[in-house]
Scaffold this motif. Structure first.
Motif, PDB file in Angstrom:
ATOM      1  N   ASP A  12       0.734  -1.312   0.059  1.00  0.00           N
ATOM      2  CA  ASP A  12       0.015   0.201  -0.212  1.00  0.00           C
ATOM      3  C   ASP A  12       0.993   1.209  -0.125  1.00  0.00           C
ATOM      4  O   ASP A  12       1.510   1.468   0.937  1.00  0.00           O
ATOM      5  CB  ASP A  12      -0.986  -0.044   1.316  1.00  0.00           C
ATOM      6  N   LEU A  15       0.160   7.646   2.192  1.00  0.00           N
ATOM      7  CA  LEU A  15      -0.350   8.890   1.587  1.00  0.00           C
ATOM      8  C   LEU A  15       0.668   9.865   1.701  1.00  0.00           C
ATOM      9  O   LEU A  15       1.618  10.016   2.628  1.00  0.00           O
ATOM     10  CB  LEU A  15      -1.532   8.999   2.704  1.00  0.00           C
ATOM     11  N   ASN A  17       1.186  13.988   1.060  1.00  0.00           N
ATOM     12  CA  ASN A  17       0.432  15.334   1.424  1.00  0.00           C
ATOM     13  C   ASN A  17       0.262  16.307   0.113  1.00  0.00           C
ATOM     14  O   ASN A  17       0.842  16.133  -0.924  1.00  0.00           O
ATOM     15  CB  ASN A  17       1.345  16.332   2.453  1.00  0.00           C
ATOM     16  N   GLU A 103     -10.680   1.003   4.804  1.00  0.00           N
ATOM     17  CA  GLU A 103      -9.728   1.309   3.701  1.00  0.00           C
ATOM     18  C   GLU A 103     -10.669   2.388   2.897  1.00  0.00           C
ATOM     19  O   GLU A 103     -10.176   3.344   2.057  1.00  0.00           O
ATOM     20  CB  GLU A 103      -9.293  -0.005   2.924  1.00  0.00           C
ATOM     21  N   LEU A 106     -10.889   5.828   4.107  1.00  0.00           N
ATOM     22  CA  LEU A 106      -9.681   6.446   3.851  1.00  0.00           C
ATOM     23  C   LEU A 106      -9.238   7.072   2.406  1.00  0.00           C
ATOM     24  O   LEU A 106      -8.688   7.899   2.406  1.00  0.00           O
ATOM     25  CB  LEU A 106      -8.221   5.497   4.151  1.00  0.00           C
ATOM     26  N   ARG A 107      -9.588   6.133   1.594  1.00  0.00           N
ATOM     27  CA  ARG A 107      -9.354   6.518  -0.049  1.00  0.00           C
ATOM     28  C   ARG A 107     -10.266   7.602  -0.132  1.00  0.00           C
ATOM     29  O   ARG A 107      -9.828   8.552  -1.010  1.00  0.00           O
ATOM     30  CB  ARG A 107      -9.908   5.169  -0.729  1.00  0.00           C
ATOM     31  N   ARG A 109     -11.370  10.140   1.601  1.00  0.00           N
ATOM     32  CA  ARG A 109     -10.789  11.568   2.107  1.00  0.00           C
ATOM     33  C   ARG A 109      -9.466  11.802   1.466  1.00  0.00           C
ATOM     34  O   ARG A 109      -9.085  13.084   1.307  1.00  0.00           O
ATOM     35  CB  ARG A 109     -10.499  11.135   3.685  1.00  0.00           C
ATOM     36  N   GLN A 110      -8.667  10.740   1.348  1.00  0.00           N
ATOM     37  CA  GLN A 110      -7.327  10.992   0.570  1.00  0.00           C
ATOM     38  C   GLN A 110      -7.603  11.425  -1.069  1.00  0.00           C
ATOM     39  O   GLN A 110      -6.963  12.798  -1.511  1.00  0.00           O
ATOM     40  CB  GLN A 110      -6.236   9.797   0.449  1.00  0.00           C
ATOM     41  N   ASN A 111      -8.732  10.878  -1.812  1.00  0.00           N
ATOM     42  CA  ASN A 111      -8.849  11.746  -3.153  1.00  0.00           C
ATOM     43  C   ASN A 111      -9.154  13.125  -2.886  1.00  0.00           C
ATOM     44  O   ASN A 111      -8.931  13.855  -3.826  1.00  0.00           O
ATOM     45  CB  ASN A 111     -10.088  10.869  -3.572  1.00  0.00           C
ATOM     46  N   ARG A 113      -8.452  15.148  -0.432  1.00  0.00           N
ATOM     47  CA  ARG A 113      -7.118  15.996  -0.109  1.00  0.00           C
ATOM     48  C   ARG A 113      -6.437  16.600  -1.353  1.00  0.00           C
ATOM     49  O   ARG A 113      -5.772  17.536  -1.623  1.00  0.00           O
ATOM     50  CB  ARG A 113      -6.382  15.163   0.865  1.00  0.00           C
ATOM     51  N   LEU A 114      -6.166  15.340  -2.407  1.00  0.00           N
ATOM     52  CA  LEU A 114      -5.121  15.590  -3.392  1.00  0.00           C
ATOM     53  C   LEU A 114      -6.084  16.154  -4.598  1.00  0.00           C
ATOM     54  O   LEU A 114      -5.347  16.960  -5.566  1.00  0.00           O
ATOM     55  CB  LEU A 114      -4.779  14.087  -3.800  1.00  0.00           C
TER      56      LEU A 114
END
Length: 254
Positions: A12, A15, A17, A103, A106-107, A109-111, A113-114
């Motif tokens: 994996d 993550l 920033n 998971e 998490l995914r 939220r990360q999408n 953020r980016l």
């Protein structure tokens, strides 16, 4: 003898920033607990621009008849076009086991953020071009920035220069980028905003504006289980408004 099937080791990726460059890092954010502006956007009332018609240089003689010289004018029109809200979202799904659910959360939220900043930059690029006065004929980068800095100098303020991230290397090579901490400045102290969303949104246009203001609510993650498909589904979303007091000038690159 049957040769066993070897599966690759799964790794994996950690993550990362979001990039510190771009619109979000230089925008002044107001996080409203109850965002009442979502339906109709935000209307920015100008206080620092548009006062030219209420200013002048006294040309009459000190003790003579002033003639047509009058000290009067008009206040800038406060009824500016509102800045519309932009709703951004991210989706993910997997099986409904507890580990998969974490998971999925998490995914999404990360999408967010980016990808959020790039999407917002791309959306507001058309408004930037529409608001800014038309510029001179397309020119090289030095001449284009010179025009924008000259127009900003006329307002006696420091502002932002919005440009595609693809312009940054050329600007740096031409000694037009001065790093001040995490902020990139022009020779006269204006802030470069090199946006990933401006790559497609602005293309070869450079736009000078006053500093930007932003309003946004918290990221909300909504989730459900689709029993018929044996899926756990999550959607992260938020609404964002980014606005400015005035768009000062446009310059186009050849």
């Amino acid at each position: 003898m049957t040769t066993p099937t070897l599966h690759p080791v799964r790794f994996d990726a950690p993550l990362v920033n979001p990039s510190p460059s771009g619109l979000y890092g230089v925008t002044t954010w107001t996080n409203d607990a109850v965002p009442r502006w979502l339906a109709s956007g935000v209307q920015v009332r100008p206080h620092n621009f548009g006062g030219e018609s209420a200013f002048g240089v006294w040309a009459a003689s000190w003790c003579g008849d002033p003639g047509d010289e009058l000290k009067d004018g008009d206040r800038p029109d406060p009824e500016t076009t509102p800045f519309d809200p932009i709703t951004v979202w991210a989706f993910d799904s997997c099986d409904p086991t507890p580990g998969s659910q974490e998971e999925v959360r998490l995914r999404v939220r990360q999408n967010m953020r980016l990808l959020e900043q790039v999407a917002v930059e791309r959306e507001i690029a058309a408004r930037l071009i529409a608001d800014a006065p038309a510029g001179p004929a397309p020119a090289d980068l030095v001449s284009a920035l010179g025009h924008l800095e000259a127009e900003l100098a006329k307002t006696n303020t420091t502002g932002f220069i919005h440009a595609s991230a693809g312009v940054a290397a050329a600007a740096s090579a031409a000694n037009l980028v001065i790093r001040t901490g995490s902020t990139l400045k022009t020779p006269l102290g204006h802030t470069w905003v090199f946006g990933g969303g401006y790559v497609d949104g602005l293309g070869k246009a450079l736009i000078a504006t006053s500093p930007t203001f932003g309003w946004r609510d918290e990221v909300a993650v909504r989730e459900t289980i689709s029993a018929e498909n044996n899926e756990f589904i999550a959607i992260a979303e938020r609404s964002v408004v980014v606005g400015w007091e005035t768009a000062v000038a446009t310059a186009w690159l050849t």
